[in-house]
Write a protein that holds these residues in place. Structure first.
Motif, PDB file in Angstrom:
ATOM      1  N   PRO A 140       0.415   9.709   7.475  1.00  0.00           N
ATOM      2  CA  PRO A 140       0.786   8.817   6.369  1.00  0.00           C
ATOM      3  C   PRO A 140       1.685   9.534   5.368  1.00  0.00           C
ATOM      4  O   PRO A 140       1.837  10.748   5.426  1.00  0.00           O
ATOM      5  CB  PRO A 140      -0.565   8.479   5.749  1.00  0.00           C
ATOM      6  N   GLY A 141       2.278   8.782   4.462  1.00  0.00           N
ATOM      7  CA  GLY A 141       3.078   9.354   3.390  1.00  0.00           C
ATOM      8  C   GLY A 141       4.566   9.385   3.643  1.00  0.00           C
ATOM      9  O   GLY A 141       5.325   9.908   2.812  1.00  0.00           O
ATOM     10  N   ALA A 142       5.016   8.820   4.771  1.00  0.00           N
ATOM     11  CA  ALA A 142       6.446   8.852   5.079  1.00  0.00           C
ATOM     12  C   ALA A 142       7.270   8.165   3.992  1.00  0.00           C
ATOM     13  O   ALA A 142       8.314   8.676   3.565  1.00  0.00           O
ATOM     14  CB  ALA A 142       6.698   8.193   6.433  1.00  0.00           C
ATOM     15  N   LEU A 143       6.807   7.016   3.533  1.00  0.00           N
ATOM     16  CA  LEU A 143       7.579   6.278   2.534  1.00  0.00           C
ATOM     17  C   LEU A 143       7.580   6.972   1.177  1.00  0.00           C
ATOM     18  O   LEU A 143       8.498   6.771   0.377  1.00  0.00           O
ATOM     19  CB  LEU A 143       7.052   4.851   2.400  1.00  0.00           C
ATOM     20  N   ASP A 144       6.587   7.795   0.912  1.00  0.00           N
ATOM     21  CA  ASP A 144       6.606   8.563  -0.335  1.00  0.00           C
ATOM     22  C   ASP A 144       7.781   9.537  -0.343  1.00  0.00           C
ATOM     23  O   ASP A 144       8.423   9.754  -1.380  1.00  0.00           O
ATOM     24  CB  ASP A 144       5.295   9.327  -0.507  1.00  0.00           C
ATOM     25  N   ALA A 145       8.074  10.126   0.821  1.00  0.00           N
ATOM     26  CA  ALA A 145       9.206  11.051   0.914  1.00  0.00           C
ATOM     27  C   ALA A 145      10.529  10.321   0.717  1.00  0.00           C
ATOM     28  O   ALA A 145      11.428  10.792   0.006  1.00  0.00           O
ATOM     29  CB  ALA A 145       9.187  11.759   2.270  1.00  0.00           C
ATOM     30  N   VAL A 146      10.666   9.151   1.346  1.00  0.00           N
ATOM     31  CA  VAL A 146      11.887   8.354   1.193  1.00  0.00           C
ATOM     32  C   VAL A 146      12.021   7.872  -0.246  1.00  0.00           C
ATOM     33  O   VAL A 146      13.110   7.905  -0.838  1.00  0.00           O
ATOM     34  CB  VAL A 146      11.869   7.162   2.167  1.00  0.00           C
ATOM     35  N   GLY A 175       0.966   2.438  10.565  1.00  0.00           N
ATOM     36  CA  GLY A 175       2.295   2.015  10.144  1.00  0.00           C
ATOM     37  C   GLY A 175       2.252   0.806   9.240  1.00  0.00           C
ATOM     38  O   GLY A 175       2.941   0.748   8.208  1.00  0.00           O
ATOM     39  N   LEU A 176       1.448  -0.180   9.602  1.00  0.00           N
ATOM     40  CA  LEU A 176       1.326  -1.374   8.765  1.00  0.00           C
ATOM     41  C   LEU A 176       0.732  -1.024   7.410  1.00  0.00           C
ATOM     42  O   LEU A 176       1.202  -1.493   6.364  1.00  0.00           O
ATOM     43  CB  LEU A 176       0.469  -2.418   9.478  1.00  0.00           C
ATOM     44  N   GLN A 177      -0.285  -0.168   7.404  1.00  0.00           N
ATOM     45  CA  GLN A 177      -0.914   0.219   6.138  1.00  0.00           C
ATOM     46  C   GLN A 177       0.047   1.009   5.257  1.00  0.00           C
ATOM     47  O   GLN A 177       0.004   0.894   4.025  1.00  0.00           O
ATOM     48  CB  GLN A 177      -2.174   1.046   6.409  1.00  0.00           C
ATOM     49  N   GLU A 178       0.933   1.791   5.874  1.00  0.00           N
ATOM     50  CA  GLU A 178       1.949   2.521   5.112  1.00  0.00           C
ATOM     51  C   GLU A 178       2.806   1.545   4.303  1.00  0.00           C
ATOM     52  O   GLU A 178       3.111   1.782   3.124  1.00  0.00           O
ATOM     53  CB  GLU A 178       2.833   3.331   6.066  1.00  0.00           C
ATOM     54  N   PHE A 182       2.733   1.084   0.134  1.00  0.00           N
ATOM     55  CA  PHE A 182       3.936   1.319  -0.663  1.00  0.00           C
ATOM     56  C   PHE A 182       4.313   0.096  -1.486  1.00  0.00           C
ATOM     57  O   PHE A 182       4.745   0.220  -2.641  1.00  0.00           O
ATOM     58  CB  PHE A 182       5.116   1.733   0.214  1.00  0.00           C
ATOM     59  N   ILE A 183       4.178  -1.085  -0.918  1.00  0.00           N
ATOM     60  CA  ILE A 183       4.480  -2.303  -1.679  1.00  0.00           C
ATOM     61  C   ILE A 183       3.627  -2.361  -2.940  1.00  0.00           C
ATOM     62  O   ILE A 183       4.119  -2.655  -4.042  1.00  0.00           O
ATOM     63  CB  ILE A 183       4.263  -3.547  -0.800  1.00  0.00           C
ATOM     64  N   LYS A 184       2.355  -2.060  -2.803  1.00  0.00           N
ATOM     65  CA  LYS A 184       1.456  -2.072  -3.964  1.00  0.00           C
ATOM     66  C   LYS A 184       1.842  -0.985  -4.963  1.00  0.00           C
ATOM     67  O   LYS A 184       1.827  -1.207  -6.183  1.00  0.00           O
ATOM     68  CB  LYS A 184       0.012  -1.895  -3.500  1.00  0.00           C
ATOM     69  N   LYS A 185       2.200   0.183  -4.461  1.00  0.00           N
ATOM     70  CA  LYS A 185       2.603   1.287  -5.331  1.00  0.00           C
ATOM     71  C   LYS A 185       3.854   0.921  -6.130  1.00  0.00           C
ATOM     72  O   LYS A 185       3.920   1.147  -7.353  1.00  0.00           O
ATOM     73  CB  LYS A 185       2.870   2.533  -4.484  1.00  0.00           C
ATOM     74  N   ALA A 186       4.846   0.356  -5.449  1.00  0.00           N
ATOM     75  CA  ALA A 186       6.106   0.018  -6.120  1.00  0.00           C
ATOM     76  C   ALA A 186       5.903  -1.063  -7.174  1.00  0.00           C
ATOM     77  O   ALA A 186       6.540  -1.041  -8.237  1.00  0.00           O
ATOM     78  CB  ALA A 186       7.136  -0.430  -5.085  1.00  0.00           C
ATOM     79  N   ARG A 187       5.021  -2.002  -6.895  1.00  0.00           N
ATOM     80  CA  ARG A 187       4.776  -3.086  -7.849  1.00  0.00           C
ATOM     81  C   ARG A 187       3.991  -2.624  -9.072  1.00  0.00           C
ATOM     82  O   ARG A 187       4.087  -3.242 -10.137  1.00  0.00           O
ATOM     83  CB  ARG A 187       4.015  -4.218  -7.154  1.00  0.00           C
TER      84      ARG A 187
END
Length: 450
Positions: A140-146, A175-178, A182-187
């Motif tokens: 997990p955490g791929a989208l945090d890097a991006v 993958g789905l949970q990632e 992230f959607i929740k984090k960004a919001r």
């Protein structure tokens, strides 16, 4: 309050009226366009930073509807995988891309590649990008890097992770949970320049149950979702063999289609039924003309556009010069039909700006230069050999401009590129780190090293 006044430029608004303003000014407060019009209608603004746009064209920040930002590190690799006598796109993916590249991507590669690709996109006048991060073993955490890379460079971005069922059910769930996380984090944060969607690979790597779970999750979150679709003829063979129907009809029948869905590529649609299905469900399409052409695909968007389907342009990661992308989108359709009247200049530029914003359901914020919209603005140098004015400005942008003409770029009213120089990051350091990660990836595959 940050205030900027851009003065004395030729403004190509891309608004519904198609206004082009000679000797125009744009006044920005913080991240919003407050005034736009002829210089004579906009008074001086005490305390505002002034940008002289004399001999420059001013256009909306362009929008890419599809990208794999990390893939800056896999350009010009010393092995193409094209040599196999059984070459097809799907066999190339199975033999080369997935095992040797995508499955070896880690978070360091994602971060370094994303930063480099963002700079390439900003220098091409792209202020909003739509990323599908690939790398199932970077979870997990791929989208945090991006996300970190996009925040550091300042671009507006819609991020997703490519959920796939090709590895395991557990990996698909990760993958789905990632995406959901992230959607929740960004919001939850104040910084709204980066948002999220749910990403999923495609029909032949994802079982029906996974696709339905993606759609269910998107509905529960009231979020957009996006997927590769019909980028190869194999998609038709696969769903016809397994389900007795073509891919788009299959997706409609399992309840996957909706106005919140973006489908990438669509190079091999069934022209007799797919445009009507897309229109019925208000599905959006990302047309990656140059990337598709590199792989010898010949995508035809005319059937979709004539049906009223919303189509925007995308880069797909390894290509990033949006002026080349616009010209490629124009030329492949004109060549195919031997008709120079197809894909007119204003239509192609709209596909790179306001139509692309509609694909992302962000047209109320970006895609045109209008009062109340986000201050995503690009200044282009005028190096034309003829006078450029309201009659020929769009023709000049589409047919002549290059990324080297991009002089200044603003996102949310923040100057990210000024007079050709980046303001937030060290360009040399960004590309040096990307090269380091590329070499690391080459070593894993025992490819030639410099």
């Amino acid at each position: 309050m940050e205030k900027i006044l851009i003065k004395n430029g030729l403004i190509v608004t891309m608004n519904p009226q198609g206004d082009v303003i000679r000797n125009g000014s744009i006044y920005i407060e913080n991240d919003i366009i407050k005034e736009i019009g002829p210089d004579t209608d906009i008074s001086n603004k005490p305390g505002a930073k002034e940008i002289d746009a004399h001999d420059k064209l001013i256009i909306p920040g362009m929008v890419s509807c599809h990208n794999h930002l990390y893939s800056a590190v896999v350009r010009s690799i010393p092995y193409s995988g094209f040599e196999s006598p059984d070459f097809s796109f799907v066999s190339w993916m199975d033999r080369f891309w997935l095992p040797l590249l995508e499955d070896r991507v880690d978070q360091e590669v994602m971060y370094a590649g994303t930063r480099a690709n963002v700079l390439d996109h900003l220098r091409s006048g792209i202020t909003t990008t739509t990323d599908t991060a690939e790398g199932s073993y970077a979870l997990p955490g791929a989208l945090d890097a991006v996300d970190q890379a996009c925040m550091e460079t300042g671009i507006r971005a819609v991020l997703s992770f490519e959920t796939t069922g090709r590895i395991s059910e557990e990996n698909a769930a990760m993958g789905l949970q990632e995406n959901i996380n992230f959607i929740k984090k960004a919001r939850a944060r104040e910084y709204d320049r980066i948002t999220g969607r749910i990403g999923v690979h495609t029909t032949y790597t994802c079982p029906t149950e996974l696709l339905q779970e993606v759609k269910k999750s998107a509905d529960e979150l009231n979020a957009g979702y996006m997927m590769h679709h019909l980028d190869d003829r194999y998609h038709h063979f696969d769903t016809c063999l397994r389900f007795g129907k073509r891919p788009t009809r299959y997706l409609a029948d399992i309840g996957f289609l909706s106005p919140n869905l973006i489908l990438f590529h669509c190079s091999y649609i069934d022209q007799w039924q797919d445009p009507q299905i897309f229109k019925e469900y208000d599905v959006k399409v990302a047309h990656n003309a140059e990337s598709n052409a590199i792989f010898s695909f010949w995508p035809d968007m005319l059937h979709l556009i004539r049906e009223g389907v919303t189509v925007g342009l995308g880069t797909d990661g390894q290509t990033f010069n949006y002026f080349e992308v616009m010209r490629t989108a124009q030329m492949i359709h004109r060549i195919k039909y031997e008709n120079p009247e197809l894909m007119k200049d204003d239509q192609v530029l709209r596909m790179a700006t306001i139509e692309a914003a509609k694909v992302l359901q962000m047209e109320k914020k970006i895609g045109s230069l209008e009062v109340g919209k986000k201050a995503d603005v690009v200044l282009l140098n005028d190096r034309s050999s003829v006078p450029i004015f309201d009659v020929n400005a769009i023709n000049y942008i589409v047919n002549t401009c290059e990324r080297t003409d991009v002089n200044t770029v603003l996102v949310d009213g923040e100057i990210l590129l000024q007079d050709g120089k980046f303001t937030k990051v060290d360009e040399k350091e960004v590309y040096a780190k990307s090269k380091e990660q590329a070499i690391k990836l080459w070593k894993k595959n025992d490819w030639p090293l410099p």
